[in-house]
Design an enzyme around this catalytic site. Structure first.
Site, PDB file in Angstrom:
ATOM      1  CE  LYS A 118      -4.564  -1.003   1.833  1.00 14.98           C
ATOM      2  NZ  LYS A 118      -5.453  -0.922   2.980  1.00 14.98           N
ATOM      3  CE  LYS A 201      -9.994 -10.053  -3.001  1.00 13.01           C
ATOM      4  NZ  LYS A 201      -9.762 -10.707  -1.735  1.00 13.01           N
ATOM      5  CE  LYS A 204     -13.810  -1.907  -0.091  1.00 17.61           C
ATOM      6  NZ  LYS A 204     -14.893  -2.473   0.688  1.00 17.61           N
TER       7      LYS A 204
END
Ligand code: TRP
Length: 340
Positions: A118, A201, A204
């Site tokens: 991240k 994957k 969102k």
């Protein structure tokens, strides 16, 4: 207390950020509904405290939390059978997380691949909360003494960390207080990938809305996204082996199988030999027919946010009947002086 004495209890959480999409539904919420049906005690949580480890606009966070709650309810989570909560309303999660911040080691946290992925090269600018994220997740799970946690493959390392924290706590304080929670990993069949890239994957946080089917998308949007989904030029194979090295084809077949409650082999027995020009409209029709009742019910629920808030308030009350005594005992083990 021996490990065998922990009664089975399922806990899982989803972040309320962005829209609820097909990956959340097939990969997570539908499995949560199945577990609820087995009669085991189930606790499902909207992890709003985790969401703010990266910036969330307050109004968006509130809306996403209620939308996620509506999604859970519309998909079949029954607030009488399962405990349905948002994390911030059960303060023992955050309280136990602090204790775990003092149990977990810096080295353990630095190994967490999700954090590294991240932040990339920007670790210095990440919030302290993002670094501590897995310790809060361990607290979510262990404040219920949960024995089983259904999660995606990407969360496996966090559940292993949860076990490490439980083991170190038990060892350091000489108790058998926290269970060794087992991850229940979703199978490849329920993992929904991006419509633009079969190796990623469905998420969102993907900047392309065309990469995902949102639960609230209308029929036209769903059909368009499926029509434009990335594929290869070949026809569908008749057996699952033929999907190897064809991630986009596999993903669309998986989605069909998931929505239609079939195995991949069953789908291919019927669809083998068809071109995508034929299969995609069939998939679109199926997706619309399965998702429309859920999005209609979500819209109905979201028309009355007061009802959603009441359901969450009553979930929090039921949750605290479990979490308050576990936190009190934890404090006692640690040596915090309090009322007797
Ligand atoms: N980290 C999980 C995810 O992003 C969400 C989560 C938070 C969770 N706490 C949890 C999942 C506890 C399972 C159990 O998917």
């Amino acid at each position: 207390m021996a490990e065998a004495s922990f009664t089975p209890r399922v806990f899982s959480g989803i972040q309320p950020s962005g829209d609820l999409h097909l990956g959340n539904y097939l990969g997570a919420i539908r499995r949560f509904v199945e577990m609820q049906a087995t009669g085991v005690e189930t606790v499902y949580c909207m992890v709003d405290l985790h969401a703010i480890t990266v910036w969330q606009d307050p109004a968006d966070l509130a809306r996403s939390t209620r939308t996620l709650c509506a999604g859970f309810l519309a998909a079949g989570i029954d607030p009488e059978k399962s405990i349905l909560i948002n994390q911030s309303q059960v303060p023992e999660h955050a309280q136990l997380a602090w204790i775990f911040n003092c149990v977990a080691r810096m080295g353990w946290m630095q190994r967490m691949t999700q954090f590294k992925d991240k932040v990339g090269k920007n670790a210095q600018n990440a919030s302290l909360g993002l670094f501590a994220y897995p310790a809060l997740m361990a607290a979510d799970i262990l404040i219920y003494h949960a024995t089983h946690v259904p999660v995606g493959e990407d969360q496996k390392q966090h559940v292993e960390l949860t076990r490490d924290i439980a083991a170190k706590f038990n060892h350091d304080y000489g108790v058998e207080f926290f269970p060794m929670t087992k991850p229940v990993i979703e199978g490849a069949a329920t993992r929904v990938m991006s419509l633009r890239d079969g190796a990623k994957k469905m998420s969102k946080s993907d900047p392309s809305d065309a990469s995902r089917i949102n639960m609230m998308d209308d029929a036209g949007t769903i059909a368009k996204k499926i029509r434009r989904a990335k594929t290869d030029p070949d026809a569908l194979p008749s057996e699952a082996d033929g999907l190897e090295e064809r991630p986009e084809a596999r993903n669309l077949v998986n989605i069909y199988a998931g929505l239609n409650d079939q195995t991949v082999d069953q789908v291919l027995a019927e669809m083998g030999g068809r071109q995508f020009s034929e299969f995609k409209p069939m998939l679109a029709d199926l997706a619309v027919s399965k998702l429309a009742p859920i999005s209609t019910e979500m819209t109905r629920l979201l028309d009355d946010p007061g009802e959603i808030d009441r359901i969450l308030a009553s979930g929090a009350q039921r949750a605290r009947a479990i979490t308050a005594p576990i936190l009190a005992r934890t404090y006692e083990i640690v040596g915090m002086v309090g009322p007797v």
